[in-house]
Scaffold this active site. Structure first.
Site, short mmCIF file in Angstrom:
data_model
loop_
_atom_site.label_atom_id
_atom_site.label_comp_id
_atom_site.label_asym_id
_atom_site.label_seq_id
_atom_site.Cartn_x
_atom_site.Cartn_y
_atom_site.Cartn_z
N LYS A 42 59.34 10.04 -11.62
CA LYS A 42 58.22 9.84 -12.43
C LYS A 42 57.62 11.12 -13.11
O LYS A 42 57.04 11.11 -14.08
CB LYS A 42 57.13 8.82 -12.01
CG LYS A 42 57.67 7.63 -11.37
CD LYS A 42 56.59 6.59 -10.90
CE LYS A 42 57.35 5.66 -10.17
NZ LYS A 42 56.94 5.58 -8.75
N GLY A 43 57.60 11.96 -12.12
CA GLY A 43 56.89 13.33 -12.10
C GLY A 43 57.06 14.24 -13.55
O GLY A 43 56.25 14.76 -14.04
N GLU A 96 62.12 20.06 -15.10
CA GLU A 96 61.58 19.88 -13.92
C GLU A 96 60.12 19.90 -14.06
O GLU A 96 59.55 20.69 -14.52
CB GLU A 96 62.38 20.83 -12.83
CG GLU A 96 63.80 20.53 -12.82
CD GLU A 96 64.16 19.58 -11.64
OE1 GLU A 96 63.41 18.55 -11.46
OE2 GLU A 96 65.12 19.91 -11.16
N ASP A 97 59.57 19.11 -12.98
CA ASP A 97 57.86 19.24 -12.65
C ASP A 97 57.85 20.73 -11.75
O ASP A 97 56.99 21.37 -11.97
CB ASP A 97 57.19 18.02 -12.08
CG ASP A 97 57.91 17.64 -10.93
OD1 ASP A 97 59.12 18.28 -10.40
OD2 ASP A 97 57.60 16.51 -10.27
N ASP A 100 61.31 23.67 -6.07
CA ASP A 100 60.71 24.34 -4.61
C ASP A 100 61.72 24.85 -3.86
O ASP A 100 62.24 25.96 -4.10
CB ASP A 100 59.94 22.86 -4.05
CG ASP A 100 59.18 23.48 -2.72
OD1 ASP A 100 58.67 24.31 -2.83
OD2 ASP A 100 59.01 22.35 -1.97
N PHE A 149 50.13 23.28 -1.92
CA PHE A 149 50.51 22.00 -2.48
C PHE A 149 49.53 21.63 -3.84
O PHE A 149 48.43 21.63 -3.90
CB PHE A 149 50.24 20.92 -1.65
CG PHE A 149 51.07 19.65 -1.95
CD1 PHE A 149 52.56 19.55 -1.74
CD2 PHE A 149 50.50 18.57 -2.41
CE1 PHE A 149 53.34 18.28 -1.84
CE2 PHE A 149 51.35 17.39 -3.10
CZ PHE A 149 52.59 17.32 -2.71
N VAL A 150 50.47 21.36 -4.95
CA VAL A 150 49.90 21.19 -6.30
C VAL A 150 50.08 19.93 -6.81
O VAL A 150 51.06 19.33 -6.53
CB VAL A 150 50.43 22.27 -7.35
CG1 VAL A 150 49.87 22.00 -8.60
CG2 VAL A 150 50.21 23.72 -6.85
N ASP A 156 52.33 14.67 -7.89
CA ASP A 156 51.62 13.58 -7.28
C ASP A 156 51.33 13.95 -5.96
O ASP A 156 52.04 14.72 -5.45
CB ASP A 156 52.23 12.31 -7.20
CG ASP A 156 53.53 12.16 -6.27
OD1 ASP A 156 54.43 12.71 -6.68
OD2 ASP A 156 53.47 11.26 -5.58
N ARG A 162 48.87 12.06 -10.87
CA ARG A 162 49.83 12.38 -11.95
C ARG A 162 49.32 12.53 -13.14
O ARG A 162 49.37 13.22 -13.99
CB ARG A 162 51.12 11.40 -12.21
CG ARG A 162 52.01 11.28 -10.81
CD ARG A 162 53.12 10.57 -11.33
NE ARG A 162 53.98 9.94 -10.04
CZ ARG A 162 54.83 10.66 -9.57
NH1 ARG A 162 55.05 11.89 -9.67
NH2 ARG A 162 55.54 10.17 -8.49
#
Ligand code: IMP
Length: 180
Positions: A42-43, A96-97, A100, A149-150, A156, A162
């Site tokens: 969903k991100g 992409e959100d 990583d 961590f963001v 999320d 979100r």
């Protein structure tokens, strides 16, 4: 327990200004070619929406969802909802959100490439190259970030946050793994 906000990384104004720049870059690159934006539920939906509106050429959009095999290798994922339409011969931008380790993006690139698009590139809101395990070509990026961590703008923590319009660093237990 809901984790607390440690600091604001980027305000909504900063994010939208940067997305506008990247949207213009993409518009120039793909002018005259019908472009399809694809993202992962969903991100990615939040960034895709803002990006699509910043792109000055007409675009199509499509969505897929993935799920990971809990307890197995990180990055071992499968498609749980596929794209609605074929992508053969199309110019595709994977939105992409965050990239990583790169494992998810590599899986998606390989899966999509096998369907014969005309071109395939990645555009990410956040790029955390310091944690990369596999190399993936990121053609467009809004922000490079460090190891915090963001959440926000689609990202999320346990499905929360979100809907934040900014990007913030949260304080959380180090033993917790990064999830979808
Ligand atoms: P990768 O396969 O390690 O590149 O992980 C990509 C996915 O991990 C992203 O699409 C996110 O769902 C999740 N992720 C990684 N870092 C973060 C973060 O800082 N906040 C929220 N989600 C994250």
């Amino acid at each position: 327990m809901t984790p607390s906000i440690e600091r604001i990384l980027y305000t909504e104004d900063q994010i939208r200004a940067r997305i506008a720049e990247v949207g213009r870059e993409i518009s120039h690159r793909f002018r005259g070619r019908p472009l399809k934006l694809v993202t992962v539920l969903k991100g990615g939906v939040f960034f895709l929406t803002a990006l699509a509106q910043a792109i000055e050429i007409p675009v199509k959009v499509d969505f897929l969802a993935i799920s990971s095999f809990a307890g197995h290798n990180p990055g071992l994922v499968r498609i749980s909802k596929d794209l609605d339409d074929p992508i053969e011969g199309e110019d595709l931008l994977l939105v992409e959100d965050i990239v990583d380790t790169g494992l998810t993006s590599r899986y998606l690139l390989r899966t999509l490439a096998a369907r014969g698009p005309n071109s395939l590139a990645i555009c990410t809101l956040l790029d955390r190259t310091s944690r990369r395990l596999v190399q993936v070509p990121v053609e467009f990026r809004c922000f490079e970030i460090d190891d915090a961590f963001v959440v926000g703008f689609g990202l999320d923590y346990k499905q929360l946050f979100r809907n934040r319009t900014d990007l913030v660093v949260i304080r959380r237990d180090n033993s917790e793994a990064r999830g979808q």
